[in-house]
Design an enzyme around this catalytic site. Structure first.
Site: not given
Length: 934
Positions: A161, A593
C-alpha cells in the site's frame, strides 16, 4: 411525509460531539498530554521558539475552528504564503502527534479491556472466549462440527500500500514508545533495567523527530517486501502459533471424539512481490526475492529459537532418563562440552540439520548456524518430528512444563510457517493471459488467431491442450517481451514451490475474470512452467486457480462462470486433486468504483449467495477470498462484524481476506493487538460457520428484495454523479490523485492503463485521493438518495417503510454492518475541508455543479442514517471510535489546510523538492491520523 429538512442534518464540517464519559477516557487523555508535552519540548529544543510558537498557535487555532469560534478561512490565511521551511516542521509536528496519539489509543484499548475483564463483565464479542460460550450454548454434535471445519483456514493476506511506507527506523522507534507507554500504563516509573520511563520516552521521541518519516526515493518492491516481513518478528511469529494451538485445544476439548483442525487454522499469506496486475515492476527476480526473503526470515527465526532452547534445556543425564528416540537423536552430536546433556545435543543436531537446509534452499545465510555436516531436512514435517521427539521425552520425566513454552510454540510455528513463512499469491489481469496464450498457440501452430475465437471454441481448444502433456513452446521460441516475462515469473514460482514446498505459492488469482476461458488460460500458463499436469489419472496442480470477480456485472455473472468451470470434467479433476476445494475471490474495490458503496456491497452479498448455491449443487467446498481494503470504500471496516455479515454458507469454516495499508500496522505491529485481531478473525469464522448468525429466517427473501431495489437506486445515483460532465476533471483538480501518481508514492502506477478514465484508475488512488480531501466519497455516496427514494415509493406509508428498514437494522448483521461502516466514514469526512479542496478547481461552474451534488448527498445520507438507526450520533454504536475521531480532528485540520496550500503551489509551478516533500508528508500524516485512508 418523512421530513428530510435541514433541522435533522449536521452542518457541513461540524464536529459531532459524542457523549463519552470523561472518567473512562481520562487515562488516555493523560497519555496524550504526556506524549504531546514531550513532543512539544523536543520541537522547541530542536527547532527553536519561533517554530514552537507557530505550531502552538496553529494547534490553538485548530481547536477554535472546531468550536466554530473562527472561520476556516482564517486558518487558511495563516498558511497562505507561509515559508516552506516553516511549513515542513508544522506538518512533521502534527504527523508525529498522529503517530503518538495512535499509540495512546492502542494502550487505552488494552487498559479498558483489562478493566472489563477484571470487573467480571460479560465477555466481549469478537473474543474467542465469547465465541466458545456461544458454541457451548448451541450444543452442536461432533459430526456437524467435524464436517463444517474440514480444511478450516483463516488467512489474512498482507498486501502492499502506498501510504504504509514508514521506514524500519520509524517502525522500531514507535514500537519502543509503545512498550514504554505500556509500562507507564501499568504504573511503572522505570524500565526493567532501572531507567526512567519519561527519560526514555524523551530519547525515543527525539530519535523520531530527527528521523525522516518518509523516503526521498520512490518506494521499491524490495522495500515493500521488507515492510511486510517486519510484522512477523514484531508479533506474528509468536501470536499465530499461540492462537492456533489454543483454538485447536479448545475445540477438541469440547468435541473430543471429532478429529478437529488437523492443520493450523491461521495461515498467513502475502501479495507483495506476486501481484503483477497493472504493475510491470513485478518480475521473476522480484518473485525470487519475495519467496527467498520470506524463507530466510522464517529459517532465521527457527535457528534463533533453537539456540535459545539449547540454553534452556540443560537437563543432565545424571539426573533424568530420556526416551530411546531422544537418545538416538542426540547421538549424532559428539560435542564433549555437553556430553551428559542429551537435550542440548539433540537440539544441536536439529540446528545442524536446519543449517544444512538453509545452505540448500537459501541464497543468503542466516545467523546461528551450526556446521555439523548433517543431512538437510527435506520437509518441515521432518523438523516437526524431531521437535516432537524432544517434547515426548520431556513428558516422560516430569518436565512437561518445559515443553509447553518455547518448544511448543516453535513446533506449532513450523506447522504453519514451514520453510516458506507465508503463501505468496500470483495475480495478473485476464487480458494479459489472453494475449500471452494467443502468442503461445500461434507459435506452436495450434491456432493463429486465438483471440478471434468465440468462447465455446476457446474452451474446446484449451481443454484439448491441457489434456496433452507436451508444452506449447520450447526454450528457443522467439516470444515477445510480455510472454517471456510472464513465463519467467511462473518459472520463478515453480522454483519456489520446488525449494520451499507447495505452500510457498498456493494460488494464482485472475483479475477481471469474465469467462471460463479466462480460467483455462491460466491453467495453460501453469502447464507451460511445470505447475500443472492434467494429462494423467493423478493430476498435479500445487497452485490453485482463483477467479476474481470485481465489477458489479462480473459479480452478478460469477456463479454462472463457476458452474460452467465445474461442468468441465478436466477442470473438475483438478479441483478434486486439491481436496475438492475451489477458491473464488470477490473484489470490493473495483465494484465500489464501478457502482458506489451500497450497490457494491449488495452485489458482493448476492454473488456469495449464488456461489454458495453452485458449490452446494456441485458438491465442492468453496473458499471465498475477500479483497478488502483498509477503507470502507474498499470493503474495510471491523473484520469481526464483516465476517458475521456474510450470507449463510459463505464462510464454511474457511476464508481469506486482504489486509492493507495503515491497517496492517494498526492490527499487527504489537503482539497484544495482533492477538486480539487474529482472535476476532477466528472467532467470527467459527460463529459464521457453526451458528445461525444471519437472523432473518423466513424474512430473508423479502429483505433481499428490499436491498435489490435500494442497491439499484444507489447505483443510479452514483452513476449520475460520476457521469456528470467534467467529473473526472473535478476529481483530478480537487484531490491529490495526480500527485499520488507523479510523486514517489508506492511502486505501482495509479492506473492500469495510461488513460484518464475512472474505470482504468486503480482503486487505491481513487479511494486514497477522496480520503485525503476528506470527502470519503466511495464509502457513502448514493446511499442517502437511494433510501430516500425507496421510502417515498410506497405502497406502504413512508413511516412504515422507515420502520421496515429499522427492523432490518436490528435483525440483520449485513445491513447493520453496511450502515455502521458508512457511519464511520461519514464521521471522518468533513465537507467544510472538502470545500477548501474544491477551491483548487479553476472552473467555477464545474466546481459548483459537482460539489453541490456531493454536499447535498452528504446531508441526505446523514439524515437517512439517523432515521433508520434511530441514533442522533453517527458513532453511537462505537464509542471508542467516537472518542478517537473527536480527539484527533483538531490535529487533522492543519494537515489538510497545508496540503491544499502546497498542492496550489505545486500546480502553479513551485515544484521544488521541499514543496514535494511537504505534500508527501501531509499525505502520510493524514493516512496515519485517519488509520484507514486507502
Amino acid at each position: 411525509m418523512v421530513e428530510f429538512s435541514d433541522a435533522i442534518l449536521e452542518p457541513i464540517g461540524a464536529v459531532q460531539r459524542t457523549r463519552v464519559g470523561r472518567e473512562a477516557t481520562e487515562p488516555m487523555r493523560a497519555d496524550i498530554r504526556l506524549l504531546g508535552t514531550i513532543l512539544g519540548d523536543t520541537l522547541r529544543e530542536q527547532n527553536g521558539d519561533e517554530v514552537f510558537d507557530l505550531v502552538e498557535r496553529v494547534r490553538v487555532e485548530s481547536f477554535r475552528v472546531r468550536r466554530s469560534e473562527i472561520d476556516r478561512a482564517d486558518m487558511a490565511r495563516m498558511f497562505s504564503g507561509l515559508d516552506i521551511h516553516l511549513a515542513i516542521p508544522i506538518i512533521r509536528a502534527f504527523s508525529h502527534f498522529a503517530l503518538l496519539a495512535n499509540v495512546a489509543e492502542d494502550i487505552h484499548r488494552e487498559r479498558r479491556r483489562h478493566i472489563h475483564l477484571d470487573a467480571g463483565e460479560p465477555l466481549r464479542d469478537s473474543s474467542l472466549a465469547a465465541t466458545y460460550a456461544k458454541l457451548d450454548l448451541a450444543k452442536l454434535d461432533s459430526a456437524t462440527v467435524a464436517d463444517a471445519l474440514t480444511g478450516a483456514v483463516v488467512s489474512p493476506v498482507i498486501t502492499a500500500h502506498p501510504t504504509e511506507t514508514r521506514r524500519r527506523t520509524v517502525f522500531v522507534t514507535q514500537r519502543r514508545i509503545t512498550e514504554l507507554m505500556r509500562l507507564h500504563a501499568e504504573g511503572h516509573t522505570e524500565t526493567a533495567d532501572g531507567r526512567s520511563i519519561e527519560r526514555e520516552l524523551r530519547r525515543q521521541i527525539l530519535t523520531l523527530w530527527q528521523t525522516a518519516l518518509i523516503r526521498l526515493a520512490r518506494l521499491q518492491i524490495s522495500d515493500e517486501i521488507d515492510v511486510g516481513l517486519r510484522y512477523y518478528s514484531a508479533a506474528l511469529f509468536h501470536v499465530i502459533p499461540q492462537v492456533n494451538s489454543e483454538v485447536r485445544n479448545a475445540l477438541r476439548a469440547r468435541w473430543p471424539d471429532a478429529e478437529l483442525l488437523s492443520g493450523p487454522i491461521l495461515q498467513p499469506g502475502s501479495w507483495i512481490g506476486g501481484d503483477r496486475d497493472g504493475n510491470p515492476n513485478v518480475t521473476a527476480d522480484v518473485v525470487r526475492r519475495a519467496t527467498g526473503s520470506a524463507a530466510y526470515t522464517v529459517v532465521a527465526h527457527y535457528l534463533a529459537e533453537l539456540t535459545h532452547l539449547e540454553q534452556e534445556l540443560s537437563m543432565s543425564a545424571r539426573l533424568i532418563t530420556v526416551t530411546p528416540e531422544l537418545a538416538t537423536l542426540a547421538a549424532s552430536c559428539q560435542d564433549a562440552a555437553c556430553a551428559d546433556e542429551p537435550y542440548r545435543r539433540a537440539l544441536r543436531v536439529i540446528r545442524g540439520r536446519l543449517s544444512s537446509t538453509a545452505a540448500h534452499i537459501l541464497d543468503q545465510q542466516p545467523p546461528n548456524q551450526l556446521g555439523l555436516g548433517l543431512p538437510p531436512y527435506s520437509t518441515p514435517a521432518e523438523l516437526c518430528a524431531d521437535l516432537d521427539t524432544i517434547e515426548a521425552s520431556l513428558c516422560t520425566h516430569g518436565a512437561a512444563l518445559l515443553a509447553d513454552d518455547r518448544l511448543a510454540l516453535l513446533r506449532e510455528g513450523v506447522g504453519v510457517f514451514g520453510f516458506h513463512l507465508c503463501g505468496l499469491d500470483m495475480r495478473q489481469n485476464s487480458d494479459v493471459h489472453e494475449e500471452v496464450v494467443a502468442e503461445l498457440l500461434a507459435w506452436a501452430g495450434m491456432h493463429q488467431d486465438y483471440s478471434s475465437l468465440p468462447e465455446d471454441q476457446r474452451v474446446k481448444l484449451l481443454v484439448a491442450e491441457l489434456g496433452n502433456r507436451r508444452p506449447l513452446v520450447g526454450d528457443r521460441a522467439q516470444l515477445s517481451d510480455l510472454a517471456r516475462g510472464e513465463l519467467a515469473v511462473l518459472a520463478a514460482a515453480a522454483h519456489a514451490v520446488e525449494l520451499y514446498g507447495s505452500a510457498a505459492v498456493p494460488n494464482y488469482i485472475i483479475s477481471m475474470c469474465q469467462s471460463v476461458s479466462d480460467v483455462l488460460e491460466v491453467a495453460i500458463l501453469l502447464k507451460e512452467t511445470g505447475l500443472l499436469d492434467a494429462s494423467g489419472s493423478q493430476p498435479y496442480c500445487p497452485v490453485g486457480i482463483s477467479p476474481l470477480f470485481e465489477t458489479i456485472d462480473d459479480l452478478h455473472n460469477g456463479a454462472a462462470i463457476l458452474h460452467a468451470m465445474l461442468e468441465l470434467p478436466l477442470y473438475r479433476t483438478l479441483v478434486a486433486a486439491r481436496g475438492n476445494w475451489q477458491e473464488v475471490m470477490l473484489g470490493y474495490s473495483d465494484s465500489n468504483k464501478d457502482g458506489g458503496y451500497l450497490a457494491a456491497n449488495w452485489a458482493v452479498y448476492r454473488a456469495e449467495l449464488a456461489l454458495v448455491d453452485v458449490a452446494r449443487k456441485t458438491g465442492i467446498r468453496l473458499r471465498l477470498f475477500h479483497g478488502r481494503g483498509g477503507t470502507v470504500g474498499r470493503g474495510g471496516g471491523p473484520s469481526y462484524q464483516a465476517i458475521l455479515a456474510q450470507p449463510p454458507g459463505a464462510v464454511n469454516g474457511s476464508l481469506r481476506l486482504t489486509e492493507q495499508g495503515e491497517v496492517i500496522a494498526a492490527k499487527y505491529a504489537e503482539p497484544q493487538i495482533a492477538r486480539r485481531n487474529l482472535e476476532s478473525l477466528v472467532a467470527a469464522t467459527l460463529e459464521s460457520t457453526l451458528l445461525d448468525v444471519e437472523g432473518l429466517g423466513d424474512a430473508a427473501e423479502s429483505a433481499y428484495a428490499i436491498l435489490d431495489e435500494v442497491a439499484g437506486l444507489a447505483r443510479r445515483s452514483y452513476a449520475e454523479l460520476v457521469n456528470t460532465p467534467g467529473f473526472v476533471d473535478y476529481f483530478q483538480a480537487s484531490t491529490p490523485v495526480s500527485e499520488i501518481g507523479s510523486l514517489n508514492i508506492g511502486n505501482r502506477p495509479t492506473s492500469r492503463k495510461p488513460t484518464t478514465s475512472i474505470a482504468d484508475l486503480r482503486a487505491i488512488p481513487w479511494v486514497l485521493a477522496w480520503s485525503q480531501s476528506r470527502v470519503m466519497l466511495p464509502g457513502w455516496y448514493g446511499t442517502g438518495s437511494a433510501f430516500q427514494q425507496w421510502v417515498a415509493a410506497g405502497p406502504e406509508s413512508e413511516s412504515q417503510r422507515v420502520e421496515m428498514l429499522h427492523d432490518l437494522y436490528q435483525r440483520w448483521p449485513f445491513f447493520r454492518s453496511v450502515l455502521s461502516n458508512m457511519a464511520q466514514v461519514l464521521a471522518k469526512s468533513d465537507l467544510g475541508l472538502a470545500a477548501r479542496y474544491a477551491e483548487l478547481v479553476v472552473d467555477e461552474a464545474l466546481r459548483r455543479r459537482v460539489f453541490d451534488k456531493i454536499a447535498d448527498e452528504h446531508r441526505r445520507t446523514i439524515a437517512i442514517h439517523k432515521l433508520i438507526t434511530g441514533h442522533d450520533d453517527l458513532l453511537a454504536d462505537n464509542p471508542a471510535l467516537a472518542r478517537s475521531v473527536f480527539n484527533r480532528f483538531p490535529y487533522l485540520e492543519p494537515l489538510n489546510h497545508l496540503q491544499v496550500e502546497l498542492l496550489r503551489r505545486y500546480r502553479s509551478g513551485h515544484d521544488d523538492e521541499m514543496v514535494q516533500r511537504g505534500i508527501l508528508l501531509t499525505m502520510n500524516g493524514l493516512a496515519s491520523a485517519l488509520r484507514n485512508s486507502g
